[in-house]
Design an enzyme around this catalytic site. Structure first.
Site, PDB file in Angstrom:
ATOM      1  N   HIS A 175     -13.380 -14.516 -21.685  1.00 47.44           N
ATOM      2  CA  HIS A 175     -14.463 -13.514 -20.752  1.00 47.44           C
ATOM      3  C   HIS A 175     -13.518 -13.494 -19.213  1.00 47.44           C
ATOM      4  O   HIS A 175     -12.829 -14.225 -18.992  1.00 47.44           O
ATOM      5  CB  HIS A 175     -15.812 -14.531 -20.349  1.00 47.44           C
ATOM      6  CG  HIS A 175     -16.712 -13.663 -19.662  1.00 47.44           C
ATOM      7  ND1 HIS A 175     -16.893 -13.288 -18.395  1.00 47.44           N
ATOM      8  CD2 HIS A 175     -17.721 -12.869 -20.140  1.00 47.44           C
ATOM      9  CE1 HIS A 175     -18.114 -12.769 -18.154  1.00 47.44           C
ATOM     10  NE2 HIS A 175     -18.623 -12.466 -19.291  1.00 47.44           N
ATOM     11  N   ASP A 218     -14.858 -23.446 -20.556  1.00 49.73           N
ATOM     12  CA  ASP A 218     -15.575 -22.571 -20.261  1.00 49.73           C
ATOM     13  C   ASP A 218     -16.770 -22.640 -21.521  1.00 49.73           C
ATOM     14  O   ASP A 218     -16.527 -22.240 -22.416  1.00 49.73           O
ATOM     15  CB  ASP A 218     -15.371 -21.048 -20.128  1.00 49.73           C
ATOM     16  CG  ASP A 218     -16.365 -20.174 -20.165  1.00 49.73           C
ATOM     17  OD1 ASP A 218     -17.522 -20.393 -20.216  1.00 49.73           O
ATOM     18  OD2 ASP A 218     -16.005 -18.796 -19.853  1.00 49.73           O
ATOM     19  N   GLN A 221     -20.996 -20.229 -23.581  1.00 51.67           N
ATOM     20  CA  GLN A 221     -21.384 -19.754 -24.949  1.00 51.67           C
ATOM     21  C   GLN A 221     -21.606 -20.972 -26.040  1.00 51.67           C
ATOM     22  O   GLN A 221     -21.711 -20.689 -27.129  1.00 51.67           O
ATOM     23  CB  GLN A 221     -20.617 -18.547 -25.472  1.00 51.67           C
ATOM     24  CG  GLN A 221     -20.615 -17.399 -24.616  1.00 51.67           C
ATOM     25  CD  GLN A 221     -22.087 -16.763 -24.667  1.00 51.67           C
ATOM     26  OE1 GLN A 221     -22.948 -17.039 -25.239  1.00 51.67           O
ATOM     27  NE2 GLN A 221     -21.835 -15.665 -23.760  1.00 51.67           N
ATOM     28  N   LYS A 274     -28.067 -18.792 -19.841  1.00 53.40           N
ATOM     29  CA  LYS A 274     -27.794 -18.183 -21.355  1.00 53.40           C
ATOM     30  C   LYS A 274     -28.459 -19.346 -22.153  1.00 53.40           C
ATOM     31  O   LYS A 274     -28.472 -19.592 -23.317  1.00 53.40           O
ATOM     32  CB  LYS A 274     -26.295 -18.242 -21.584  1.00 53.40           C
ATOM     33  CG  LYS A 274     -25.840 -17.116 -20.724  1.00 53.40           C
ATOM     34  CD  LYS A 274     -24.132 -17.049 -20.917  1.00 53.40           C
ATOM     35  CE  LYS A 274     -23.425 -16.190 -19.930  1.00 53.40           C
ATOM     36  NZ  LYS A 274     -23.572 -14.588 -20.159  1.00 53.40           N
ATOM     37  N   CYS A 279     -17.055  -7.621 -21.325  1.00 56.03           N
ATOM     38  CA  CYS A 279     -16.348  -8.712 -20.330  1.00 56.03           C
ATOM     39  C   CYS A 279     -15.037  -9.089 -20.915  1.00 56.03           C
ATOM     40  O   CYS A 279     -14.723 -10.260 -20.262  1.00 56.03           O
ATOM     41  CB  CYS A 279     -17.159  -9.428 -19.604  1.00 56.03           C
ATOM     42  SG  CYS A 279     -18.255  -8.874 -18.553  1.00 56.03           S
TER      43      CYS A 279
HETATM   44  C1  LIG Z   1     -17.684 -16.977 -22.166  1.00 57.01           C
HETATM   45  C2  LIG Z   1     -18.137 -16.779 -20.823  1.00 57.01           C
HETATM   46  N1  LIG Z   1     -17.864 -17.015 -19.779  1.00 57.01           N
HETATM   47  C3  LIG Z   1     -18.346 -16.805 -18.336  1.00 57.01           C
HETATM   48  C4  LIG Z   1     -19.465 -16.170 -18.320  1.00 57.01           C
HETATM   49  C5  LIG Z   1     -19.993 -15.709 -17.117  1.00 57.01           C
HETATM   50  O1  LIG Z   1     -21.410 -16.250 -16.938  1.00 57.01           O
HETATM   51  P1  LIG Z   1     -22.097 -15.996 -15.512  1.00 57.01           P
HETATM   52  O2  LIG Z   1     -22.109 -14.532 -15.665  1.00 57.01           O
HETATM   53  O3  LIG Z   1     -23.375 -16.652 -15.805  1.00 57.01           O
HETATM   54  O4  LIG Z   1     -21.344 -16.386 -14.390  1.00 57.01           O
HETATM   55  C6  LIG Z   1     -20.073 -15.517 -19.584  1.00 57.01           C
HETATM   56  C7  LIG Z   1     -21.079 -14.735 -19.426  1.00 57.01           C
HETATM   57  O5  LIG Z   1     -21.278 -13.822 -20.184  1.00 57.01           O
HETATM   58  C8  LIG Z   1     -19.387 -15.952 -20.623  1.00 57.01           C
HETATM   59  O6  LIG Z   1     -19.917 -15.379 -22.044  1.00 57.01           O
END
Ligand SMILES: Cc1ncc(COP(=O)(O)O)c(C=O)c1O
Lengths: 126, 413
Positions: free
Chosen positions: B131, B208, B211, B234, B372
Site C-alpha cells: 500500500h 504492515d 489487512q 479496519k 492505493c
Molecule cells: C495494507 C494497508 N496498509 C496501510 C493502510 C493505511 O491505513 P490507514 O489509512 O488506516 O493509516 C491500509 C489502508 O487501506 C492498508 O490496506
C-alpha cells in the site's frame, strides 16, 4: 427509481458508443484531465473561428457524460466557451446524482473546456 | 492461524449483523450490501455507544489531572493499551504505541528508526505488493538519507517468496518492511518465514498488519516481528486510532517522532529529557476516547472469537471465488494459494469504474480503482480493479447478490 437510473445510464452508454474516439496519438498525458478516477482525454482544435472538441475515456459512462458535454460546447467561439453557463449539468441531474468522485471528474472536464475557451480567446481575441 | 480453516463455523451471522446499526441501511431504496470492508469496517453498537458513553461519563484529559475523572480516563486509556497488548501477544504494554493509524505508525518508524540507523548508501526493502502507506514513508527516508529503496517482486500468482528476500538482503540492508495481507489482492504473505530469513542476516522487519488484524489471530511474540502496525477502523473500531507495536530494544534506541507534551520527562530551555516508553512516542494529548473504543472493538472480536471469524471469512472467500468465477467475463486478479479478506477482479473489458458505479446503484458497495497500490498494478500491467472485501457480518446471500449484479452489468454492455 432504479429503472430511471438504468435508463439514464443506458442513454449515456449509447452516447458514448456514438462519440468518435480520439486519435490514438492524442491519448497522451498532455491531453489527460486530472481529477477523474477514470482516464479522460480532451483535445480542442480551432477551426473557422470555432472550437471543436474531441474527447475520450476508458470508462464508458464517463465517456457518455463527455459526449453530452461535447454536444453542448462544440462549434462555438472561444468567447462563448469561456463564458458558457453549463447549467444543463444540474438540469439533467448529473451533478447531484452521479457519485461525488464522478462529479469531481465532471467538474475538471468543465474546467478544462473553459480553459481552452479562455486560451483561444486570448490568442485570437474572439 | 490457518488451522481455523477446517473448523465448521458456528456463528449466527444474523445476530452478529444485528449488532451493527449501519448494516440495516438502505441505499437507493435497496438494502445495503457492504463489500468495502478493506477500506473500513462498520462498527458494532458496543463501540458506538461505548464512545458516546465515555464522553458522557469519563471524559477528562489523561495523565494530567489529580481529579477523579482524569484518573478514570487515564485508567481507561491504559486498559485499552493492555487489551491491545494481549490481543497481539506482545510482552509488554509499553511496546504498544498509540498512533492515528497504520500510516502514522509506519511514518514513525521511518522517521525515528531511520534517524538512528539509516545512513547514506544503506538499503530498505519493501515488496511490490505494498500500500502507498508502506512505500512513501520509506521513499522519503531514502531521500533524506541518500539511501536506497529495494523492491521484492511477486511471482505470476502474486505471491512473495522468502528465498527472493534472502537474495535481496545485503550487508547494507537496514530494514525490511512488508505487508502481511495485500489490500489489493488479498494475498497472504508468509511473513513468519520472511522474518526468519531477515533475522538470519541480522535485519529487523516491520509488518504492515492493516489487512491482517481483523482476519486472523496475530501473535507478535511467535512471529518475532520487530515492528507491526495496524488501524482500528479496519477492525470494527473507531477511526483516528491505531497501533505501532515495537520491540523494547528498538524503541528505546530510537529518538522521539514528535515533540510536545506528555513525551517529556523534564523540559528546560537548555535541554529536554524524554519520557519513558510508550510516552516518548506519544506527544500531545493522545486520542484516548478512540483508544477506549478500540479496546471495545477488541472485546467485540473476542466475544465472537477471531478463529471463528477467520473460519467464517474463509468459507465466504471460497464461496465467493466459486460463485463469481461462474459469472461470464469474471476475471480474478492474482491467484495466491492463501488469500484473506479481499478479491480483486475485472469484468471483461468493462472499465472497473463503470462496474463500480452500476453496482452502487444496485446497493452494492465495493471499491474500484488503484486501491492505493499503484506500483503493484503497474507490475500487473492493469489500470485498476473492482475489489470486494469481506468482514464477519457478510453472508453468502450478499455474494449471490454481487454475482447477480455482475450478470446484469454484463447484459448492459
Ligand atoms: C495494507 C494497508 N496498509 C496501510 C493502510 C493505511 O491505513 P490507514 O489509512 O488506516 O493509516 C491500509 C489502508 O487501506 C492498508 O490496506
Amino acid at each position: 427509481m432504479f429503472d430511471e437510473w438504468m435508463a439514464k445510464y443506458e442513454y449515456l452508454i449509447e452516447l458514448a458508443k456514438d462519440l468518435p474516439p480520439i486519435q490514438p496519438e492524442y491519448k497522451t498525458n498532455e491531453y489527460l484531465i486530472q481529477g477523474c478516477q477514470s482516464r479522460v482525454w480532451l483535445r480542442a482544435d480551432y477551426q473557422n473561428e470555432r472550437i471543436v472538441f474531441t474527447a475520450d475515456s476508458d470508462a464508458i459512462i464517463t465517456k457518455g457524460i463527455i459526449a453530452l458535454l461535447v454536444r453542448v460546447v462544440n462549434n462555438r467561439t472561444p468567447h462563448e466557451i469561456a463564458n458558457i453557463n453549463l447549467y444543463f449539468i444540474d438540469k439533467i441531474g448529473l451533478s447531484q446524482n452521479l457519485s461525488p468522485t464522478r462529479s469531481n471528474g465532471l467538474l475538471s472536464m468543465v474546467k478544462q473546456i473553459k480553459l481552452y475557451g479562455i486560451a483561444y480567446y486570448a490568442k485570437f481575441k474572439q | 492461524m490457518m488451522n481455523a480453516v477446517s473448523m465448521q463455523t458456528a456463528l449466527d451471522i444474523k445476530s452478529i449483523r444485528a449488532m451493527f446499526p449501519a448494516l440495516s441501511l438502505s441505499v437507493y431504496n435497496k438494502p445495503l450490501v457492504y463489500l468495502d470492508n478493506s477500506a473500513t469496517t462498520h462498527k458494532p453498537a458496543l463501540v458506538i455507544d461505548g464512545i458516546s458513553d465515555f464522553y458522557r461519563t469519563r471524559n477528562s484529559n489523561i495523565h494530567r489531572g489529580v481529579h477523579y475523572l482524569s484518573e478514570a480516563a487515564t485508567l481507561a486509556y491504559e486498559e485499552a493499551r493492555n487489551k491491545v497488548k494481549d490481543f497481539i501477544g506482545a510482552q509488554h504494554s509499553h511496546e504498544i504505541i498509540f498512533t492515528r493509524g497504520t500510516t502514522e505508525s509506519i511514518n514513525l518508524v521511518a522517521f525515528s528508526y531511520g534517524e538512528k540507523f539509516v545512513h547514506e548508501g544503506d538499503e530498505i526493502i519493501i515488496s511490490a505488493l505494498e500500500h502507498h502507506s508502506n512505500i512513501v514513508p520509506w521513499q522519503m527516508l531514502c531521500e533524506r538519507k541518500n539511501a536506497k529503496l529495494k523492491v521484492l517482486y511477486f511471482d505470476q500468482n502474486t505471491e512473495l517468496h522468502p528465498e527472493k528476500l534472502d537474495e535481496l538482503i545485503t550487508p547494507r540492508t537496514k530494514l525490511v518492511s512488508i505487508t502481511w495481507v495485500s489490500n489489493l489482492l488479498g494475498t497472504v504473505v508468509p511473513v513468519k518465514e520472511m522474518i526468519e530469513v531477515a533475522h538470519a542476516k541480522g535485519v529487523p522487519v516491520m509488518i504492515d498488519a492493516a489487512q491482517a488484524i481483523q482476519h486472523f489471530s496475530i501473535d507478535v511474540s511467535w512471529l518475532d516481528a520487530d515492528f507491526l502496525a495496524f488501524s482500528a477502523h479496519k477492525a470494527y473500531g473507531p477511526t483516528g486510532i491505531g497501533v505501532l507495536y515495537g520491540k523494547t530494544e528498538w524503541l528505546n534506541q530510537m529518538p522521539p517522532y514528535q515533540g510536545g507534551g506528555d513525551m517529556i520527562e523534564t523540559v528546560s530551555f537548555e535541554k529536554t529529557t524524554y519520557n519513558q516508553l510508550p510516552f516518548k512516542f506519544e506527544a500531545g494529548t493522545g486520542n484516548f476516547v478512540d483508544a477506549y473504543g478500540m479496546g471495545l472493538a477488541i472485546d467485540f472480536i473476542r466475544s465472537i472469537g477471531i478463529e471463528n471469524i477467520a473460519a467464517h471469512e474463509h468459507q465466504l472467500m471460497e464461496y465467493a471465488i466459486e460463485t463469481l468465477s461462474r459469472v461470464e467475463n469474471f476475471m480474478m486478479v492474482g491467484n495466491p494459494a492463501n488469500r484473506a479478506g479481499a478479491i480483486s477482479f475485472n469484468l471483461g473489458s468493462i472499465h472497473h469504474y463503470d462496474v463500480g458505479m452500476l453496482l452502487d446503484k444496485m446497493g452494492i458497495a465495493v471499491r474500484t480503482g488503484t486501491h492505493c497500490a499503484q506500483p503493484a498494478l503497474e507490475v500487473l500491467d492493469i489500470q485498476g480493479t473492482v475489489r470486494a472485501s469481506f468482514a464477519v457480518y457478510n453472508t453468502t446471500q450478499e455474494i449471490d447478490a454481487l454475482a447477480d449484479a455482475l450478470r446484469f452489468i454484463n447484459n448492459i454492455f
